[in-house]
Structures are given as structure tokens and as C-alpha cells.
Design a protein around this motif. Structure first.
Motif, PDB file in Angstrom:
ATOM      1  N   CYS A   1       0.849  -1.189   0.000  1.00 45.44           N
ATOM      2  CA  CYS A   1       0.000   0.000   0.000  1.00 45.44           C
ATOM      3  C   CYS A   1       0.882   1.235   0.000  1.00 45.44           C
ATOM      4  O   CYS A   1       2.099   1.146   0.182  1.00 45.44           O
ATOM      5  N   SER A   2       0.262   2.372  -0.224  1.00 42.73           N
ATOM      6  CA  SER A   2       1.010   3.622  -0.183  1.00 42.73           C
ATOM      7  C   SER A   2       0.156   4.724   0.412  1.00 42.73           C
ATOM      8  O   SER A   2      -1.077   4.638   0.445  1.00 42.73           O
ATOM      9  N   THR A   3       0.857   5.748   0.849  1.00 43.40           N
ATOM     10  CA  THR A   3       0.239   6.970   1.348  1.00 43.40           C
ATOM     11  C   THR A   3       0.958   8.142   0.713  1.00 43.40           C
ATOM     12  O   THR A   3       2.195   8.169   0.698  1.00 43.40           O
ATOM     13  N   VAL A   4       0.201   9.082   0.189  1.00 39.42           N
ATOM     14  CA  VAL A   4       0.765  10.356  -0.251  1.00 39.42           C
ATOM     15  C   VAL A   4       0.044  11.432   0.543  1.00 39.42           C
ATOM     16  O   VAL A   4      -1.173  11.582   0.430  1.00 39.42           O
ATOM     17  N   ARG A   5       0.804  12.120   1.360  1.00 41.09           N
ATOM     18  CA  ARG A   5       0.269  13.271   2.074  1.00 41.09           C
ATOM     19  C   ARG A   5       0.506  14.471   1.174  1.00 41.09           C
ATOM     20  O   ARG A   5       1.657  14.805   0.887  1.00 41.09           O
ATOM     21  N   PRO A   6      -0.560  15.096   0.674  1.00 38.38           N
ATOM     22  CA  PRO A   6      -0.394  16.194  -0.286  1.00 38.38           C
ATOM     23  C   PRO A   6       0.495  17.297   0.265  1.00 38.38           C
ATOM     24  O   PRO A   6       0.663  17.444   1.475  1.00 38.38           O
ATOM     25  N   PRO A   7       1.065  18.078  -0.650  1.00 41.74           N
ATOM     26  CA  PRO A   7       1.993  19.130  -0.228  1.00 41.74           C
ATOM     27  C   PRO A   7       1.392  20.080   0.793  1.00 41.74           C
ATOM     28  O   PRO A   7       0.240  20.485   0.685  1.00 41.74           O
ATOM     29  N   ALA A   8       2.213  20.382   1.761  1.00 40.88           N
ATOM     30  CA  ALA A   8       1.890  21.384   2.768  1.00 40.88           C
ATOM     31  C   ALA A   8       3.016  22.398   2.738  1.00 40.88           C
ATOM     32  O   ALA A   8       4.158  22.053   2.436  1.00 40.88           O
ATOM     33  N   GLY A   9       2.713  23.619   3.029  1.00 39.80           N
ATOM     34  CA  GLY A   9       3.712  24.675   2.987  1.00 39.80           C
ATOM     35  C   GLY A   9       4.720  24.562   4.110  1.00 39.80           C
ATOM     36  O   GLY A   9       4.392  24.228   5.235  1.00 39.80           O
ATOM     37  N   ASP A  10       5.964  24.784   3.788  1.00 37.24           N
ATOM     38  CA  ASP A  10       7.056  24.861   4.752  1.00 37.24           C
ATOM     39  C   ASP A  10       7.852  26.092   4.338  1.00 37.24           C
ATOM     40  O   ASP A  10       8.864  25.983   3.663  1.00 37.24           O
ATOM     41  N   GLY A  11       7.310  27.254   4.667  1.00 40.88           N
ATOM     42  CA  GLY A  11       7.879  28.487   4.127  1.00 40.88           C
ATOM     43  C   GLY A  11       7.432  28.595   2.680  1.00 40.88           C
ATOM     44  O   GLY A  11       6.252  28.557   2.368  1.00 40.88           O
ATOM     45  N   ASP A  12       8.393  28.700   1.759  1.00 38.82           N
ATOM     46  CA  ASP A  12       8.048  28.800   0.342  1.00 38.82           C
ATOM     47  C   ASP A  12       8.173  27.469  -0.384  1.00 38.82           C
ATOM     48  O   ASP A  12       8.160  27.413  -1.608  1.00 38.82           O
ATOM     49  N   VAL A  13       8.290  26.366   0.367  1.00 40.44           N
ATOM     50  CA  VAL A  13       8.478  25.042  -0.218  1.00 40.44           C
ATOM     51  C   VAL A  13       7.251  24.179   0.074  1.00 40.44           C
ATOM     52  O   VAL A  13       6.814  24.067   1.214  1.00 40.44           O
ATOM     53  N   ALA A  14       6.704  23.563  -0.969  1.00 42.27           N
ATOM     54  CA  ALA A  14       5.562  22.648  -0.814  1.00 42.27           C
ATOM     55  C   ALA A  14       6.114  21.249  -0.567  1.00 42.27           C
ATOM     56  O   ALA A  14       6.750  20.656  -1.444  1.00 42.27           O
ATOM     57  N   VAL A  15       5.870  20.714   0.631  1.00 44.07           N
ATOM     58  CA  VAL A  15       6.431  19.426   1.052  1.00 44.07           C
ATOM     59  C   VAL A  15       5.346  18.360   1.059  1.00 44.07           C
ATOM     60  O   VAL A  15       4.313  18.523   1.700  1.00 44.07           O
ATOM     61  N   ALA A  16       5.595  17.262   0.331  1.00 46.60           N
ATOM     62  CA  ALA A  16       4.690  16.112   0.340  1.00 46.60           C
ATOM     63  C   ALA A  16       5.417  14.930   0.970  1.00 46.60           C
ATOM     64  O   ALA A  16       6.641  14.814   0.870  1.00 46.60           O
TER      65      ALA A  16
ATOM     66  N   ARG B   1       9.272  19.389  -2.567  1.00 43.53           N
ATOM     67  CA  ARG B   1      10.159  18.532  -1.775  1.00 43.53           C
ATOM     68  C   ARG B   1       9.376  17.288  -1.372  1.00 43.53           C
ATOM     69  O   ARG B   1       8.197  17.374  -1.052  1.00 43.53           O
ATOM     70  N   ILE B   2      10.074  16.148  -1.378  1.00 41.84           N
ATOM     71  CA  ILE B   2       9.470  14.875  -1.013  1.00 41.84           C
ATOM     72  C   ILE B   2      10.141  14.360   0.250  1.00 41.84           C
ATOM     73  O   ILE B   2      11.383  14.330   0.347  1.00 41.84           O
ATOM     74  N   GLU B   3       9.331  13.956   1.193  1.00 38.41           N
ATOM     75  CA  GLU B   3       9.838  13.359   2.425  1.00 38.41           C
ATOM     76  C   GLU B   3       9.157  12.022   2.640  1.00 38.41           C
ATOM     77  O   GLU B   3       8.158  11.700   1.985  1.00 38.41           O
ATOM     78  N   THR B   4       9.720  11.249   3.547  1.00 35.07           N
ATOM     79  CA  THR B   4       9.094  10.000   3.960  1.00 35.07           C
ATOM     80  C   THR B   4       9.413   9.788   5.429  1.00 35.07           C
ATOM     81  O   THR B   4      10.261  10.470   6.008  1.00 35.07           O
ATOM     82  N   VAL B   5       8.724   8.843   6.025  1.00 33.74           N
ATOM     83  CA  VAL B   5       8.962   8.489   7.426  1.00 33.74           C
ATOM     84  C   VAL B   5       8.934   6.977   7.526  1.00 33.74           C
ATOM     85  O   VAL B   5       8.114   6.313   6.894  1.00 33.74           O
ATOM     86  N   VAL B   6       9.879   6.430   8.308  1.00 37.89           N
ATOM     87  CA  VAL B   6      10.023   4.987   8.433  1.00 37.89           C
ATOM     88  C   VAL B   6      10.226   4.642   9.908  1.00 37.89           C
ATOM     89  O   VAL B   6      10.973   5.330  10.606  1.00 37.89           O
ATOM     90  N   LEU B   7       9.574   3.602  10.359  1.00 36.98           N
ATOM     91  CA  LEU B   7       9.837   3.065  11.691  1.00 36.98           C
ATOM     92  C   LEU B   7      11.277   2.550  11.693  1.00 36.98           C
ATOM     93  O   LEU B   7      11.653   1.755  10.816  1.00 36.98           O
ATOM     94  N   ALA B   8      12.101   3.002  12.617  1.00 41.93           N
ATOM     95  CA  ALA B   8      13.521   2.647  12.616  1.00 41.93           C
ATOM     96  C   ALA B   8      13.741   1.135  12.655  1.00 41.93           C
ATOM     97  O   ALA B   8      14.711   0.634  12.074  1.00 41.93           O
ATOM     98  N   ALA B   9      12.857   0.412  13.312  1.00 43.77           N
ATOM     99  CA  ALA B   9      12.999  -1.046  13.385  1.00 43.77           C
ATOM    100  C   ALA B   9      12.772  -1.716  12.028  1.00 43.77           C
ATOM    101  O   ALA B   9      13.140  -2.875  11.835  1.00 43.77           O
TER     102      ALA B   9
END
Length: 154
Positions: free
Chosen positions: A59-74, A108-116
Motif C-alpha cells: 500500500c502507499s500513502t501520499v500526504r499532499p503538499p503542505a507549505g514549509d515556508g516557500d516550499v511545498a512538502v509532500a 520537496r518529497i519526504e518520507t517516514v520509516v519506523l527505525a525497526a
């Protein structure tokens, strides 16, 4: 390319909601979700499930871009069940999520991962992400890793 079929999750598609929940909960047990949680999430984020033939593989998740100053981060998160890893399926799921994030205007593209989740961290690093931060959520004990796609606008 495989015969991977990726299906958007709608808030009324009970099968897709349950399949997304199953994959998420197998891969991220500390953040296990109920069907109602997934239904609420499907209203905010773009959720998809992936099948190889009739087999649920990820499965996947895309969290649409949110502003981080002048950068749209998804945020783009791709998950593949352990029995289906190392076949290129994660790359297909991730590629589709990345394209969607860019279509939605992400700078900008980010992701998050459980360290384990060593496989998940390895996948992210292999696909050009660099670690930004490690943290534990308040009241919890699991370590999470935020990563950013290198070379993207910062």
C-alpha cells in the motif's frame, strides 16, 4: 514492469480500506489503525493498495503538499508485505506515489520509516532519501526516522 495493479482507496470501498489497513498494521504495528482511522485518513491523504494478481502486496500513502515556508512538502510512503519484497514492487508503488506528489505540486518529497523496519530504511536510502531526524513520539518508545529526497528543492 510487473503485473502490479494499484487501486486508489476511497472512503466507501470497504475492501480497499481493509486491505490498506492490513498492510499498514503488519508493517507499522506500533501505529496500528482501526478501519475508522483509515477511513478518516483516506479523506485527508491519497491512499492506494497494490495487488499482484489477486494477492495483496502493499500500500502507499501520499500526504499532499503542505507549505514549509516557500516550499511545498509532500510525504510519500510505500509499504510492501515481507513476502513480496525485493521484486521491484516497492519501486513501482513508490514511483506512482512520487509522480502523484509531484502532480499535486510538491517541491520537496519526504518520507517516514519506523527505525525497526530495516528493509524500509534500506529502500528509502537506495531510492535517494537522506536521513533528516530520528525521534520518539511523546509517551511512546518506538524510534521513527524522517527522510528527505536528496536533490529536490529545499
Amino acid at each position: 514492469m510487473s503485473d502490479l495493479r494499484i487501486v486508489p482507496v476511497g472512503d466507501v470501498d470497504e475492501v480497499a480500506l481493509e486491505d490498506w489497513r492490513h498492510v499498514h498494521n503488519v508493517i507499522v504495528p506500533p501505529a496500528a489503525m482501526s478501519l475508522d482511522d483509515v477511513r478518516a485518513r483516506s479523506g485527508r491523504f491519497r491512499l492506494e493498495v497494490a495487488y499482484l494478481g489477486d494477492a495483496l502486496v502493499g500500500c502507499s500513502t501520499v500526504r499532499p503538499p503542505a507549505g514549509d515556508g516557500d516550499v511545498a512538502v509532500a510525504t510519500v510512503i510505500a509499504r510492501v508485505l515481507p513476502g513480496f519484497r525485493r521484486r521491484g514492487l516497492g519501486a513501482e508503488i513508490y514511483g506512482r506515489g512520487l509522480a502523484l506528489a509531484r502532480e499535486l505540486g510538491a517541491d520537496r518529497i519526504e518520507t517516514v520509516v519506523l527505525a525497526a523496519n530495516e528493509d524500509g530504511l534500506s529502500f528509502a536510502l537506495k531510492h535517494g532519501f537522506v536521513e533528516v531526524e530520528r525521534y520518539v513520539l511523546d509517551g511512546e518508545s518506538d524510534l521513527w526516522v524522517d527522510l528527505r529526497l536528496a536533490g529536490a528543492r529545499s
